[in-house]
Design a protein around this motif. Sequence first.
Motif, short mmCIF file in Angstrom:
data_model
loop_
_atom_site.label_atom_id
_atom_site.label_comp_id
_atom_site.label_asym_id
_atom_site.label_seq_id
_atom_site.Cartn_x
_atom_site.Cartn_y
_atom_site.Cartn_z
N LEU A 32 0.78 -1.32 -0.32
CA LEU A 32 -0.02 0.10 -0.15
C LEU A 32 0.91 1.30 0.02
O LEU A 32 0.54 2.30 -1.01
CB LEU A 32 -0.83 -0.26 1.35
CG LEU A 32 -2.46 -1.03 1.11
CD1 LEU A 32 -2.88 -0.90 2.60
CD2 LEU A 32 -2.83 -1.04 -0.10
N SER B 110 1.93 1.68 -3.09
CA SER B 110 1.31 2.14 -4.40
C SER B 110 1.11 4.26 -3.96
O SER B 110 0.10 4.74 -4.41
CB SER B 110 0.35 1.66 -4.11
OG SER B 110 0.35 0.29 -4.37
N PHE C 124 -0.15 4.95 -1.58
CA PHE C 124 -1.30 5.00 -0.23
C PHE C 124 -1.44 4.58 1.20
O PHE C 124 -0.44 3.71 2.10
CB PHE C 124 -2.32 3.68 -0.93
CG PHE C 124 -3.70 4.00 0.25
CD1 PHE C 124 -4.16 5.03 0.27
CD2 PHE C 124 -4.23 2.63 1.27
CE1 PHE C 124 -5.95 4.65 1.16
CE2 PHE C 124 -4.97 2.47 1.81
CZ PHE C 124 -6.17 3.72 2.00
N PHE D 34 -7.64 0.25 -0.26
CA PHE D 34 -6.27 0.61 -1.43
C PHE D 34 -7.51 1.80 -1.79
O PHE D 34 -7.39 3.21 -2.52
CB PHE D 34 -5.57 -0.09 -2.09
CG PHE D 34 -5.55 1.45 -3.45
CD1 PHE D 34 -4.45 1.27 -3.72
CD2 PHE D 34 -5.66 0.85 -4.93
CE1 PHE D 34 -3.79 2.65 -4.60
CE2 PHE D 34 -5.03 2.09 -5.35
CZ PHE D 34 -4.01 2.62 -5.55
N ALA E 15 -8.95 5.09 -1.38
CA ALA E 15 -7.99 6.22 -1.51
C ALA E 15 -9.06 7.14 -2.90
O ALA E 15 -8.21 8.70 -3.15
CB ALA E 15 -6.27 6.05 -1.92
#
Length: 255
Positions: free
Chosen positions: A64, A67, A69, A125, A128
């Motif tokens: 995560l 990414s 995030f 995720f 987001a």
Amino acid sequence: MKNNFKDGYFKWLYDNTQQFNINNNISRLTLPYLDRNNDCTEIFIKFDGNRYIITDDSETLSELYLSNFNLFSSKKRTTIFNQILLSHGVKKSDDDELYITCSKEELYQKIHLLTQCMIKISDLFYTAKNTVQSLFIEDVQLFLDKNDIRYSQNVSFSGISGLTTNYDFLIPKSKNAPERIIKVVNNIDQQQTNSILFLWNDTSQARKDYLSTLYVFLQDEGKKISSSIITSMNNYDVIPVMWSKREKFTKDLVK
């Protein structure tokens, strides 16, 4: 077809699970449960004296972060994260490792719970995106509250296999309706559908006296849910609830 579902699922799981023994005390297990990147779920099993430690080796949260995030930048997401850990009996280390410590007798049940937990956290995720103003599970809860539908949150049931499965909401039976159980899925695919159906079959067989019904709330705003997923659920008497059509199910849930 239904009679072969359990055997077929276990065969698929066995055929697609790989084990690599790193040393005498540590093994890596690769399971065919896909995360949001369509990567298989990997866990590590460590034997430490008379106990086992099952861990994701920090992979879930690290992925995560890669990414861009930050799960903990939002109090809302942090609260949901902690609730997911609690409902699955999982802990987080200071190194962002998700893990469970257990005895040999609990090992396979705890593997099951950790993998469920990892997939559910990975799914955060999707909160987001700029188009997402709240967590889907909170949207479902607000829908239940708005319509005065009584419920309990984060319930777990043991199935006939001995596995324990977590569900998001339970609507208890009344004189007008049997018990209804709700699972909330933000981003569904066919493999996740198959897992839900197997686990529900396992749960419902152990709760025959309750005549329980499973409702799966599916986030379909801005996306199309495959017809094969809907067909699979209908074939096993599981009720898919498209979020865009949720009001159609109010009368059934409020009973």
